[in-house]
Design a protein around this motif. Structure first.
Motif, short mmCIF file in Angstrom:
data_model
loop_
_atom_site.label_atom_id
_atom_site.label_comp_id
_atom_site.label_asym_id
_atom_site.label_seq_id
_atom_site.Cartn_x
_atom_site.Cartn_y
_atom_site.Cartn_z
N PHE A 44 9.82 0.69 -10.79
CA PHE A 44 9.69 2.02 -11.38
C PHE A 44 11.05 2.57 -11.78
CE2 PHE A 44 9.48 6.63 -11.23
CZ PHE A 44 8.30 6.92 -11.89
N ILE A 45 12.01 2.49 -10.89
CA ILE A 45 13.36 3.00 -11.18
C ILE A 45 14.01 2.19 -12.30
CG2 ILE A 45 15.69 3.26 -10.23
CD1 ILE A 45 14.32 3.95 -7.52
N ALA A 51 12.68 14.24 -10.32
CA ALA A 51 11.40 14.70 -9.78
C ALA A 51 10.67 13.55 -9.07
CB ALA A 51 10.53 15.27 -10.90
N ALA A 52 10.71 12.38 -9.67
CA ALA A 52 10.04 11.21 -9.07
C ALA A 52 10.67 10.84 -7.73
CB ALA A 52 10.11 10.03 -10.04
N ASP A 75 0.83 -1.20 0.00
CA ASP A 75 0.00 0.00 0.00
C ASP A 75 0.87 1.26 0.00
OD1 ASP A 75 -2.41 1.58 0.18
OD2 ASP A 75 -1.98 1.83 2.31
N MET A 76 1.88 1.30 0.84
CA MET A 76 2.74 2.48 0.89
C MET A 76 3.51 2.66 -0.41
SD MET A 76 2.23 4.10 3.68
CE MET A 76 0.52 3.60 3.60
N GLU A 77 3.97 1.58 -1.00
CA GLU A 77 4.67 1.67 -2.28
C GLU A 77 3.74 2.18 -3.37
OE1 GLU A 77 6.58 -2.03 -3.18
OE2 GLU A 77 8.14 -1.70 -1.67
N GLN A 78 2.50 1.74 -3.37
CA GLN A 78 1.56 2.21 -4.38
C GLN A 78 1.31 3.70 -4.24
OE1 GLN A 78 0.35 0.46 -7.14
NE2 GLN A 78 -0.01 2.61 -7.67
N ASP A 120 2.26 6.34 -7.24
CA ASP A 120 1.30 7.31 -7.78
C ASP A 120 1.92 8.71 -7.81
OD1 ASP A 120 -0.55 5.26 -7.99
OD2 ASP A 120 -1.67 5.84 -6.19
N ARG A 121 2.62 9.06 -6.75
CA ARG A 121 3.27 10.38 -6.69
C ARG A 121 4.46 10.47 -7.65
NH1 ARG A 121 0.53 9.37 -2.33
NH2 ARG A 121 -0.27 11.04 -1.00
#
Length: 172
Positions: free
Chosen positions: A122-123, A89-90, A64-67, A71-72
């Motif tokens: 993501f990275i 920025a990410a 949940d925290m990773e999601q 999103d951000r």
């Protein structure tokens, strides 16, 4: 809809709130299910009933925290065209959220069974735009910066400056 989202005021919600705090503050290995249940004013049986195991509870919280972070990160990255600016920025946005949410320790932990690290994925997606496999260094640095912040070895500002320095040097 995700089946683990608890109804406000339920035992499941209390367990998730307390577990998020405990895992974030103390780390996975140091969390004791009996003490966690006591803090949530419930029983260990309730933990096992709702989640099956300490690890499953951890996985729900971390996912949940990773999601929330992803999103951000996606939103911040979408504002730029250059890969280095997108990634900077990410990562800065993610770092800001992790610090404000007090989840640096949670996100920096290396739990052997946990294979669903969305931030890592993501990275690593940015690796497609980089000539060398620098995503390994960037991801490792990201995790270590979170760990160092959680252990008061560096400040948020220092962590942010380290990420900027790393991305400036590695992606230009």
């Amino acid at each position: 809809m995700k089946e683990w989202i608890p109804i406000p005021g339920t035992v499941k919600e209390k367990l998730i709130k307390v577990a998020l705090e405990e895992f974030s503050l103390n780390g996975f290995k140091s969390v004791n299910i009996t003490k966690l249940a006591e803090k949530a004013n419930t029983t260990t049986g309730a933990v096992y009933h709702h989640f099956g195991s300490k690890y499953s509870l951890y996985e729900v919280i971390r996912t949940d925290m990773e999601q929330r972070i992803i999103d951000r990160m996606e939103g911040a990255a979408s504002l730029f065209d250059q890969p280095n600016k997108r990634l900077e920025a990410a990562l800065i946005t993610a770092l800001d959220f992790a610090v404000k949410s007090k989840i640096c320790r949670l996100l920096s932990e290396d739990i052997a069974d946990y294979k669903n690290d969305q931030v890592k994925k993501f990275i690593y997606e940015f690796g497609k735009d980089i000539p060398l496999p620098l995503e390994i260094v960037i991801y490792s640095s990201w995790r270590y910066i979170l760990k160092a912040i959680s252990e008061d070895e560096i400040t948020y500002e220092q962590g942010k400056d380290l990420l900027k320095w790393l991305l400036k040097r590695e992606l230009n």
